[in-house]
Scaffold this motif. Structure first.
Motif, mmCIF file in Angstrom:
data_model
loop_
_atom_site.group_PDB
_atom_site.id
_atom_site.type_symbol
_atom_site.label_atom_id
_atom_site.label_comp_id
_atom_site.label_asym_id
_atom_site.label_seq_id
_atom_site.Cartn_x
_atom_site.Cartn_y
_atom_site.Cartn_z
ATOM 1 N N PHE A 34 0.863 -1.176 0.000
ATOM 2 C CA PHE A 34 0.000 0.000 0.000
ATOM 3 C C PHE A 34 0.897 1.222 0.000
ATOM 4 C CE2 PHE A 34 -3.363 -2.425 2.689
ATOM 5 C CZ PHE A 34 -3.945 -2.927 1.542
ATOM 6 N N ILE A 35 0.670 2.130 -0.942
ATOM 7 C CA ILE A 35 1.467 3.348 -0.999
ATOM 8 C C ILE A 35 0.557 4.526 -1.294
ATOM 9 C CG2 ILE A 35 2.024 3.137 -3.478
ATOM 10 C CD1 ILE A 35 4.827 4.266 -2.750
ATOM 11 N N GLY A 36 0.944 5.682 -0.776
ATOM 12 C CA GLY A 36 0.173 6.891 -1.014
ATOM 13 C C GLY A 36 0.672 7.984 -0.088
ATOM 14 N N PRO A 37 0.202 9.205 -0.272
ATOM 15 C CA PRO A 37 0.635 10.315 0.588
ATOM 16 C C PRO A 37 0.115 10.154 2.008
ATOM 17 C CG PRO A 37 -1.133 11.013 -0.866
ATOM 18 C CD PRO A 37 -0.760 9.632 -1.306
ATOM 19 N N SER A 38 0.661 10.918 2.920
ATOM 20 C CA SER A 38 0.221 10.871 4.314
ATOM 21 C C SER A 38 -1.271 11.167 4.403
ATOM 22 C CB SER A 38 0.998 11.898 5.148
ATOM 23 O OG SER A 38 2.370 11.574 5.167
ATOM 24 N N GLY A 39 -1.971 10.375 5.232
ATOM 25 C CA GLY A 39 -3.398 10.584 5.423
ATOM 26 C C GLY A 39 -4.283 9.937 4.386
ATOM 27 N N GLN A 194 8.604 5.277 -2.521
ATOM 28 C CA GLN A 194 8.384 4.644 -3.819
ATOM 29 C C GLN A 194 9.430 3.587 -4.133
ATOM 30 O OE1 GLN A 194 8.271 8.080 -6.437
ATOM 31 N NE2 GLN A 194 7.351 9.170 -4.749
ATOM 32 N N THR A 195 10.678 3.800 -3.674
ATOM 33 C CA THR A 195 11.726 2.822 -3.936
ATOM 34 C C THR A 195 11.404 1.499 -3.262
ATOM 35 O OG1 THR A 195 13.372 4.583 -4.080
ATOM 36 C CG2 THR A 195 14.199 2.346 -3.761
ATOM 37 N N ALA A 197 8.425 0.400 -2.517
ATOM 38 C CA ALA A 197 7.283 -0.191 -3.230
ATOM 39 C C ALA A 197 7.722 -0.852 -4.531
ATOM 40 C CB ALA A 197 6.235 0.887 -3.514
ATOM 41 N N MET A 198 8.535 -0.158 -5.312
ATOM 42 C CA MET A 198 8.927 -0.673 -6.624
ATOM 43 C C MET A 198 9.842 -1.894 -6.515
ATOM 44 S SD MET A 198 7.383 1.203 -8.890
ATOM 45 C CE MET A 198 8.279 0.942 -10.412
ATOM 46 N N THR A 199 10.688 -1.944 -5.485
ATOM 47 C CA THR A 199 11.662 -3.032 -5.386
ATOM 48 C C THR A 199 11.110 -4.251 -4.661
ATOM 49 O OG1 THR A 199 12.576 -1.999 -3.389
ATOM 50 C CG2 THR A 199 13.665 -1.507 -5.474
ATOM 51 N N LEU A 200 10.139 -4.078 -3.776
ATOM 52 C CA LEU A 200 9.658 -5.198 -2.968
ATOM 53 C C LEU A 200 8.388 -5.837 -3.502
ATOM 54 C CD1 LEU A 200 10.193 -3.788 0.649
ATOM 55 C CD2 LEU A 200 11.460 -5.657 -0.425
ATOM 56 N N ALA A 201 7.510 -5.056 -4.112
ATOM 57 C CA ALA A 201 6.143 -5.510 -4.361
ATOM 58 C C ALA A 201 6.006 -6.452 -5.547
ATOM 59 C CB ALA A 201 5.235 -4.300 -4.579
ATOM 60 N N ASP A 202 5.105 -7.429 -5.386
ATOM 61 C CA ASP A 202 4.573 -8.159 -6.541
ATOM 62 C C ASP A 202 3.504 -7.302 -7.208
ATOM 63 O OD1 ASP A 202 6.099 -10.527 -6.145
ATOM 64 O OD2 ASP A 202 4.729 -11.125 -4.542
ATOM 65 N N ARG A 203 2.664 -6.676 -6.355
ATOM 66 C CA ARG A 203 1.667 -5.728 -6.850
ATOM 67 C C ARG A 203 1.582 -4.550 -5.878
ATOM 68 N NH1 ARG A 203 -3.920 -8.489 -8.356
ATOM 69 N NH2 ARG A 203 -3.582 -9.601 -6.384
ATOM 70 N N ILE A 204 1.170 -3.409 -6.410
ATOM 71 C CA ILE A 204 1.109 -2.166 -5.647
ATOM 72 C C ILE A 204 -0.319 -1.626 -5.673
ATOM 73 C CG2 ILE A 204 1.884 0.242 -5.560
ATOM 74 C CD1 ILE A 204 4.514 -0.663 -6.825
ATOM 75 N N VAL A 205 -0.771 -1.136 -4.519
ATOM 76 C CA VAL A 205 -2.040 -0.415 -4.426
ATOM 77 C C VAL A 205 -1.714 1.045 -4.158
ATOM 78 C CG1 VAL A 205 -4.209 -0.158 -3.178
ATOM 79 C CG2 VAL A 205 -3.241 -2.438 -3.525
ATOM 80 N N THR A 217 1.024 -4.338 -11.068
ATOM 81 C CA THR A 217 2.432 -4.633 -10.838
ATOM 82 C C THR A 217 3.238 -3.340 -10.861
ATOM 83 O OG1 THR A 217 2.951 -4.879 -13.188
ATOM 84 C CG2 THR A 217 2.133 -6.847 -12.034
ATOM 85 N N PRO A 218 4.452 -3.349 -10.308
ATOM 86 C CA PRO A 218 5.282 -2.135 -10.373
ATOM 87 C C PRO A 218 5.462 -1.624 -11.797
ATOM 88 C CG PRO A 218 6.222 -3.666 -8.798
ATOM 89 C CD PRO A 218 5.087 -4.395 -9.470
ATOM 90 N N ALA A 219 5.655 -2.545 -12.752
ATOM 91 C CA ALA A 219 5.837 -2.129 -14.145
ATOM 92 C C ALA A 219 4.579 -1.459 -14.687
ATOM 93 C CB ALA A 219 6.221 -3.329 -15.006
ATOM 94 N N GLN A 220 3.408 -2.009 -14.365
ATOM 95 C CA GLN A 220 2.153 -1.414 -14.836
ATOM 96 C C GLN A 220 1.945 -0.024 -14.241
ATOM 97 O OE1 GLN A 220 -0.496 -4.497 -13.513
ATOM 98 N NE2 GLN A 220 -0.482 -5.570 -15.484
#
Length: 367
Positions: A34-39, A194-195, A197-205, A217-220
């Motif tokens: 899970f990634i996104g800005p604070s709050g 972001q680093t 998220a991009m290096t660890l994730a199979d998929r990102i929300v 996926t990070p590539a998508q």
């Protein structure tokens, strides 16, 4: 199977809705971020999965079982927090074994599990130490080890590396990636980095204001952002955005007048037929700028700052009339550029296009 399903999960604080409704399916053995800005609600979602935060609507299921009314200790999850939350008066071994002690596990079995996990995390020589005698990275490994010994179905990480220095963050990212491969467990990870998220994730929300903006996926996420927010948020430095006007269209072939160019029009090809007019936005990643001449319109930029990082440099032109620019260059190329006005080429084939509503307009890419 530790599949995690969120169906219409909502969260309200009084009359304020912070998560209007999230639907997600996290597969067994997946590393989801899970990634996104604070709050934006990422930690709140994690706490609702864990059971530390009651949900206001919808359902959470782990391993096919609904978690309504199930306390955190019975959900088969283990959480690693941003703060290490270690008992200062207990040794590393006692910290790691504490949850097993509370379960009534025999001492011999507790010691066996702790020793096995300590070997995996290279904590063996530290088992007799107290938290105050450990570095930040060692404390975080103890916190992770405390979660592993429970052998949970799902691991939950709430920004576990944010208290570490840059070098330790890189080291711990590698250790987490290796740990995921060796355990094969489902892991859900919250970060604003972001680093990570991009290096660890199979998929990102990607979340914003409690809403899932994009799931992939990070590539998508990086190569095909669904809107301008995702495009600007994912990437470090972020994507540069240029104001443009549609000046002509022939089928899927689009002609744009981009502000701040040498005067030539930019030609892009739509991935599917649609009629466009008026103002649009062109997005360019930092790596798709070139200081040497290539075909196509060039940007007239005024470089105000050069950020030299050794093998590469970033050129900043915040006052560009079309929009602020951040351009990545090889260090050798960057040395030839002085602070001031210059012309910069763009690989327009890698450009992104966004409508007035911020949504991405798919472009045809050359294979």
């Amino acid at each position: 199977m530790a599949r995690v399903e969120l169906c219409g999960v909502k969260k309200k604080y009084g009359e304020k809705t912070v998560i209007p409704g999230v639907d997600l399916a996290i597969e067994h053995g997946e590393f989801l971020v899970f990634i996104g800005p604070s709050g934006c609600g990422k930690s709140t979602l994690l706490r609702m999965i864990c059971g530390l935060e009651p949900i206001s609507g919808g359902t959470v299921a782990i391993g096919g079982k609904l978690m309504r009314g199930v306390p955190p200790a019975k959900r088969g999850v283990a959480m690693v927090f941003q703060s290490y939350a270690l008992y200062p008066h207990k040794t590393v071994a006692d910290n790691m074994a504490f949850s097993l002690l509370m379960q009534g596990m025999p001492k011999a079995e507790r010691n066996k599990r702790v020793a096995a996990v300590a070997e995996t995390l290279q904590l063996g020589p530290l088992l007799g130490r107290f938290p105050k005698e450990l570095s930040g990275g060692q404390r975080q490994r103890v916190a992770i080890g405390r979660a592993i010994v429970r052998e949970p179905d799902v691991f939950l990480f709430d920004e576990p590396l944010s208290n570490l220095d840059a070098e330790l963050r890189v080291q711990m990212r590698l250790e987490l990636a290796k740990l995921h491969r060796s355990l094969g467990a489902t892991m859900i990870y919250v970060t604003h980095d972001q680093t990570e998220a991009m290096t660890l994730a199979d998929r990102i929300v990607v979340l914003r204001d409690g809403v899932v903006e994009q799931f992939g996926t990070p590539a998508q996420i990086y190569d095909a952002p669904c809107n301008r927010f995702v495009a600007g948020f994912m990437g470090s430095p972020k994507m540069s955005f240029l104001e443009a006007l549609v000046s002509g269209q022939d089928g899927t072939h689009l002609t744009l007048q981009v502000r701040g160019t040498t005067g030539d029009c930019v030609e892009l090809v739509l991935a599917e037929p649609m009629v466009l007019s008026g103002n649009v936005t062109v997005g360019i990643r930092p790596e798709h700028f070139n200081t040497h001449r290539v075909s196509g319109p060039r940007l007239l930029a005024e470089v105000e700052f050069v950020e030299r990082l050794g093998g590469e440099s970033f050129l900043h032109a915040p006052a560009h009339p079309g929009g602020a620019l951040v351009m990545r260059q090889g260090d050798a190329e960057a040395r030839s550029i002085a602070i001031g006005k210059c012309e910069v080429s763009v690989d327009w084939r890698k450009a992104h296009l966004f409508g007035a509503d911020g949504r991405a307009i798919p472009l045809k890419r050359e294979l």
